[in-house]
Design a protein around this motif. Sequence first.
Motif, PDB file in Angstrom:
ATOM      1  N   HIS A 278      -9.735   1.257  -1.290  1.00 37.96           N
ATOM      2  CA  HIS A 278      -9.532   1.864   0.020  1.00 37.96           C
ATOM      3  C   HIS A 278     -10.849   1.890   0.799  1.00 37.96           C
ATOM      4  O   HIS A 278     -11.875   2.325   0.274  1.00 37.96           O
ATOM      5  CB  HIS A 278      -9.075   3.326  -0.133  1.00 37.96           C
ATOM      6  CG  HIS A 278      -7.620   3.501  -0.373  1.00 37.96           C
ATOM      7  ND1 HIS A 278      -6.947   2.918  -1.406  1.00 37.96           N
ATOM      8  CD2 HIS A 278      -6.689   4.243   0.306  1.00 37.96           C
ATOM      9  CE1 HIS A 278      -5.668   3.280  -1.355  1.00 37.96           C
ATOM     10  NE2 HIS A 278      -5.491   4.076  -0.329  1.00 37.96           N
TER      11      HIS A 278
ATOM     12  N   HIS B  39       0.868  -1.198   0.000  1.00 37.60           N
ATOM     13  CA  HIS B  39       0.000   0.000   0.000  1.00 37.60           C
ATOM     14  C   HIS B  39       0.892   1.230   0.000  1.00 37.60           C
ATOM     15  O   HIS B  39       1.320   1.723   1.054  1.00 37.60           O
ATOM     16  CB  HIS B  39      -0.920  -0.041   1.227  1.00 37.60           C
ATOM     17  CG  HIS B  39      -1.925   1.070   1.274  1.00 37.60           C
ATOM     18  ND1 HIS B  39      -3.115   0.961   1.959  1.00 37.60           N
ATOM     19  CD2 HIS B  39      -1.928   2.302   0.731  1.00 37.60           C
ATOM     20  CE1 HIS B  39      -3.802   2.084   1.836  1.00 37.60           C
ATOM     21  NE2 HIS B  39      -3.088   2.928   1.099  1.00 37.60           N
TER      22      HIS B  39
ATOM     23  N   ASP C 240       1.838   3.963   2.746  1.00 35.61           N
ATOM     24  CA  ASP C 240       0.817   4.856   2.178  1.00 35.61           C
ATOM     25  C   ASP C 240       1.436   6.028   1.397  1.00 35.61           C
ATOM     26  O   ASP C 240       1.558   5.942   0.172  1.00 35.61           O
ATOM     27  CB  ASP C 240      -0.136   5.351   3.274  1.00 35.61           C
ATOM     28  CG  ASP C 240      -1.534   5.684   2.753  1.00 35.61           C
ATOM     29  OD1 ASP C 240      -1.805   5.469   1.561  1.00 35.61           O
ATOM     30  OD2 ASP C 240      -2.369   6.150   3.556  1.00 35.61           O
TER      31      ASP C 240
ATOM     32  N   HIS D 239      -6.453  -0.371   4.039  1.00 36.94           N
ATOM     33  CA  HIS D 239      -6.857   0.029   5.401  1.00 36.94           C
ATOM     34  C   HIS D 239      -7.840  -1.040   5.896  1.00 36.94           C
ATOM     35  O   HIS D 239      -7.422  -2.147   6.171  1.00 36.94           O
ATOM     36  CB  HIS D 239      -7.434   1.444   5.448  1.00 36.94           C
ATOM     37  CG  HIS D 239      -6.473   2.508   5.011  1.00 36.94           C
ATOM     38  ND1 HIS D 239      -5.382   2.881   5.751  1.00 36.94           N
ATOM     39  CD2 HIS D 239      -6.439   3.265   3.884  1.00 36.94           C
ATOM     40  CE1 HIS D 239      -4.724   3.837   5.109  1.00 36.94           C
ATOM     41  NE2 HIS D 239      -5.340   4.086   3.974  1.00 36.94           N
TER      42      HIS D 239
ATOM     43  N   HIS E  49       1.407   4.803  -2.448  1.00 36.08           N
ATOM     44  CA  HIS E  49       1.011   5.650  -3.585  1.00 36.08           C
ATOM     45  C   HIS E  49       2.266   6.328  -4.130  1.00 36.08           C
ATOM     46  O   HIS E  49       2.923   7.072  -3.389  1.00 36.08           O
ATOM     47  CB  HIS E  49       0.016   6.710  -3.135  1.00 36.08           C
ATOM     48  CG  HIS E  49      -1.244   6.142  -2.548  1.00 36.08           C
ATOM     49  ND1 HIS E  49      -2.375   5.929  -3.303  1.00 36.08           N
ATOM     50  CD2 HIS E  49      -1.540   5.722  -1.291  1.00 36.08           C
ATOM     51  CE1 HIS E  49      -3.323   5.407  -2.527  1.00 36.08           C
ATOM     52  NE2 HIS E  49      -2.845   5.268  -1.298  1.00 36.08           N
TER      53      HIS E  49
HETATM   54 ZN    ZN Z   1      -3.686   4.816   0.527  1.00 34.53          ZN
END
Ligand code: ZN
Length: 326
Positions: A196, A16, A277, A222, A18
């Motif tokens: 998500h 996870h 993240d 998440h 980005h």
């Molecule tokens: Zn994320």
Amino acid sequence: SELAEFIRDVPKCELHLHIEGTLEPELKFELAARNGVTLPYPDAAALRASYSFHDLASFLVGYYDGVGVVRTEQDFYDLAWAYLSKAHSQRVRYAEVFFDPQAHTSRGVEFGTVVRGLRRALVDARRLLDLRAELIMCFLRDFSAEYAMATLMESLPFRDWIIGVGLDSDERGNPPAKFAAVFARARAEGYLLTAHCDVDQENSVAHIRQCLDEIGVDRIDHGINALDDPELPGELLRRGIGLTVCPVSNRFVTGRLHHEAVRRLLDLGLRVTVNSDDPAYFDAYLTENLLALHEAMDLTRQEVIQLQRNAFEIAWLPARVRDGYL
Ligand code: ZN
Ligand code: ADE
């Protein structure tokens, strides 16, 4: 401590992440200069000092605005290469990297420019760093389902370079069900599916339920609010669906790491993982996320091993390759 050493050394898997969230202020300034853009801060330190997020929406504004300096194929290469080098230094052996094509196509950058630049960095990382990485394309849920579908169609010429699709950005008022048809088409094209369900959103439990019943996700990003429901943990367990939890990100958007939830998920035998993240914004890559968790909940060596084992187990790798990591 000994466990901190172990956390630094253990072979890692990140699921996870980005790529737009790995844009460090220094690279942002470099790309701005390269592209003749003037940023509203004198230097990287001032930009970094300006970061202040208290919830998901306040974070996303700066995040999408900030990526405007990334324009050419080489810019996307440099962005991805910076992350992959950093991940390699933290002993990440495999990474699944989210990218948000609409954050770029919506400002006039071609889909192919984005994906060619990212892909070239991934290929180089495999060759030069022995780090394997794959791309997952995310739809921005605050844009329309039609725009998502058009983006899905644009991705098809690059089908072999993208392993799956996800759903990110502002969750409020944008439930997974809004994209049911897009995800159905993505599955038909052979993509794996994730979405998500951010921590403590107004309809987190309902959104997780939709992911299972209306989307048929392979994973949830998440997703820790599954613990708020009597049925969901058991159902995730039965279906083998993993959760990609991001502790330091949680602390930024809710004020808490939610480490108790990580332990409960582990104790329930769910396939929970730890991830970073948007590390450039939350100032924590994968190792720092694990260390933050350790500081809060005194992780055991066995738990650290289980978290990495879970990640490799739910990774979207061919079984034979996955077994090589386990
Ligand atoms: Zn994320
Ligand atoms: N985009 C980048 N990080 C995100 C997150 N944690 N939630 C939703 N969208 C995102």
